[in-house]
Scaffold this motif. Sequence first.
Motif, short mmCIF file in Angstrom:
data_model
loop_
_atom_site.label_atom_id
_atom_site.label_comp_id
_atom_site.label_asym_id
_atom_site.label_seq_id
_atom_site.Cartn_x
_atom_site.Cartn_y
_atom_site.Cartn_z
N ARG A 1 42.75 44.53 37.80
CA ARG A 1 43.19 43.46 36.89
C ARG A 1 44.94 43.66 37.97
N LEU B 1 36.60 41.72 40.06
CA LEU B 1 35.40 42.33 39.71
C LEU B 1 34.22 42.01 40.96
N HIS C 1 36.86 46.52 25.35
CA HIS C 1 38.15 45.81 26.49
C HIS C 1 38.22 44.13 25.55
N MET D 1 37.91 30.31 37.73
CA MET D 1 37.12 31.16 39.56
C MET D 1 38.13 30.54 40.39
N GLN E 1 42.94 34.56 34.99
CA GLN E 1 42.75 34.63 33.45
C GLN E 1 43.71 33.97 32.89
N ARG F 1 36.07 34.62 27.17
CA ARG F 1 37.38 34.69 28.79
C ARG F 1 37.55 33.49 29.53
N HIS G 1 41.41 41.31 25.43
CA HIS G 1 43.40 40.96 25.76
C HIS G 1 43.94 40.21 24.38
N TYR H 1 34.05 39.31 43.53
CA TYR H 1 34.62 37.98 42.45
C TYR H 1 36.36 38.04 42.27
N ASP I 1 41.71 38.76 38.07
CA ASP I 1 40.71 39.22 38.09
C ASP I 1 40.33 39.67 39.17
N HIS J 1 30.74 45.57 29.28
CA HIS J 1 29.74 45.06 30.67
C HIS J 1 29.72 46.30 31.98
N HIS K 1 33.78 43.20 23.94
CA HIS K 1 33.25 43.56 24.77
C HIS K 1 32.77 44.66 25.86
N VAL L 1 39.22 31.62 31.92
CA VAL L 1 39.30 31.99 33.55
C VAL L 1 39.24 30.62 34.16
N LEU M 1 31.50 40.86 40.21
CA LEU M 1 29.75 40.24 40.71
C LEU M 1 28.93 40.06 40.65
#
Length: 305
Positions: free
Chosen positions: A85, A141, A118, A45, A66, A41, A120, A62, A139, A79, A77, A43, A143
């Motif tokens: 988003r 998340l 998912h 951050m 992106q 990805r 993109h 988080y 994004d 998770h 992937h 991104v 995390l």
Amino acid sequence: MARLNPALPNPSTVPFLWSYSAIRPYLVHAGNLVREEQAERRVLMLVNPGRNAAPYTTDTLYAGLQLVMPRETAPAHRHSAFAVRFIIEGQGGFTAVHGRRVAMKPRDVLVTPPWNWHDHGKKGAGEQGGDDEPVIWLDGLDLPEFVHFPVHFNVHYDQARYPAEDVGVDDSPIVFPWEQVEERLAAEPGPWAAVPYLRKNGAEIGRTIGALAERLDANASSPAIQETASSVYHIIEGTGHSVIGETTLHWKKGDTFAVPAWHKYQHFAGGEQVYLYRFHDKPMLKALGFYRVEGADVESFADVW
Ligand code: 1HN
């Protein structure tokens, strides 16, 4: 003992704003520098200077921008983490979530529930609805939770794209089209309104994270709130400022800012109508019994057996 039993919530993150015009060039630069095959990805951050380490935008959330370039695929992937988003810009973006591919339209909100495959993508010039520009989104998340609960699983699919069929936005439970949210905000009375993004059954979009949109009319302000939830805000439209604890942050369209837990916050619109997008950790705090808001009867927080 005193460190473990503080008198007040003590988040490490600080109120902070990331200006879109300041950070967007770095993200676009990364789009040219970091090749598709080099990054699972791509991104940028939004690391809070109060902790100075990913994945902390607030102590529990988080956030990052992106970017997907034309004709690229951010490979499939899945998770344990949950993602929400907000699409900022770009035409012809799409995301495939567990076998159903939907368009990523600017201002729409899309959810990736835990353990859903998912990937993109973005259509290029010459493809219907595509062009030479990137698609960029915010994004959100959960995390940081996996730092405390080190039980996160991420697996890669053996191909870039998980098999998916195209689905219209109206037929997808994971898409929240902006037009509908704007209509709901317009139907609310008063100079300030907030409407939550909820599942069809009325539940929050995630077990950890919830989201909402806010409208402030020109020169209006939101109620001041002090709560144990932390939030990430994004400016959909308009200009103004927010007072968060002792800090004042001035913002405009595209900017993103962090509100740490237990910092009293209030938003003030400038001379035009403002739309804000917000995601927060209230569902998780409520599930754990950690949610508290200033002004409520403190005795109501006692879990009386
Ligand atoms: C991730 O898996 C996504 O699935 C986005 O789109 C951002 C940031 C850190 C780690 C994993 C995604 C992420 C991420």
